[in-house]
Design an enzyme around this catalytic site. Structure first.
Site, PDB file in Angstrom:
ATOM      1  N   SER A  54     -52.046  27.212 -17.589  1.00 20.77           N
ATOM      2  CA  SER A  54     -51.457  28.247 -18.430  1.00 20.77           C
ATOM      3  C   SER A  54     -52.128  29.597 -18.135  1.00 20.77           C
ATOM      4  CB  SER A  54     -51.554  27.851 -19.904  1.00 20.77           C
ATOM      5  OG  SER A  54     -50.734  28.667 -20.710  1.00 20.77           O
ATOM      6  N   HIS A  85     -45.236  26.742 -18.107  1.00 24.35           N
ATOM      7  CA  HIS A  85     -44.501  26.062 -19.199  1.00 24.35           C
ATOM      8  C   HIS A  85     -43.002  26.312 -19.070  1.00 24.35           C
ATOM      9  CE1 HIS A  85     -48.475  25.460 -20.716  1.00 24.35           C
ATOM     10  NE2 HIS A  85     -48.647  26.725 -21.057  1.00 24.35           N
TER      11      HIS A  85
END
Length: 242
Positions: free
Chosen positions: A134, A170
């Site tokens: 991330s 994501h």
């Protein structure tokens, strides 16, 4: 023993629920350790949890996972002050640097304040494998999409730029990610770049993309390029299953 070329494994994944500890190193993190080329001793892995303000719970969970895995663990904290005397030297001593997720905008601001970018670049050039999920993926790129500023995603464009691409994370689990990444590439805010579904990582050697790898079936990586007339063109890349 450094990797045989500057290496980044940028992920939307990397840890999995643990059996005896809260979480464990997943296949992507194990692959990062493998890429370091360490044999005959415990690999040295350093956690940077800047993106969550060096949260003591995350740091403690990392040490528990590292102990279960047999990793020689350390961490670099920047709050309230650096916890090691010579930050560049400490980073150069590692085999893998693992950057935790959270606020990539906050991470980059703190890294700039402490002049961490040059130290990370030097470690990368010396063969220390850089990895993370991330925010720990976005940071190595020119920029990407972030929820650092709130639930409505925005662009971040001041990444370290070790690789000359944009990055989307994501991609399959947060509905704003794909359209915003397309828009940012289409209008030139970001260069062409690579995006990952959860459980997928991007392997770079030097500044070149090598392959996508995954720890789950059915997931994808994606190359997004600027097309004619201010459009974005997306090409799916099937990851190699770890």
């Amino acid at each position: 023993m450094p990797a045989d070329a500057p290496t980044i494994l940028a992920n939307s994944g990397g840890v999995v629920p643990g059996h005896r500890v809260r979480w464990e190193f997943g296949p992507l993190s194990e692959y990062a350790i493998e890429l370091s080329g360490v044999h005959g001793r415990a690999p040295r892995v350093c956690l940077l949890a800047t993106a969550v303000g060096d949260d003591p719970f995350i740091v403690a969970s990392f040490y528990a996972a590292a102990q279960a895995r047999g990793v020689a663990a350390s961490h670099l904290a920047l709050f309230p002050m650096p916890n090691v005397g010579d930050v560049p030297e400490h980073l150069l001593e590692q085999d893998v640097i693992f950057v935790w997720g959270g606020s990539v905008a906050g991470l980059l601001a703190m890294w700039q304040l402490h002049d961490l970018g040059p130290a990370l670049r030097t470690a990368w050039q010396a063969g220390v494998v850089l990895t993370g999920s991330s925010a720990g993926s976005l940071c190595w790129h020119v920029g990407g999409t972030t929820d650092s500023f709130g639930p409505d995603l925005r662009a971040v464009t001041n990444g370290l730029g070790l690789v000359p691409f944009g990055n989307g994370v994501h991609y399959d689990s947060e509905q704003q990610r794909r359209p915003l990444f397309h828009s940012l590439v289409a209008d030139g805010t970001l260069p062409a770049g690579y995006a990952t579904d959860d459980g997928v990582g991007l392997l770079y050697r030097g500044t070149e993309f090598v392959e996508a790898v995954g720890e789950q079936d059915g997931k994808g990586a994606y190359l997004v390029e600027r097309g004619a007339g201010g459009t974005a063109v997306e090409t799916r890349i099937d990851p190699r299953r770890l």
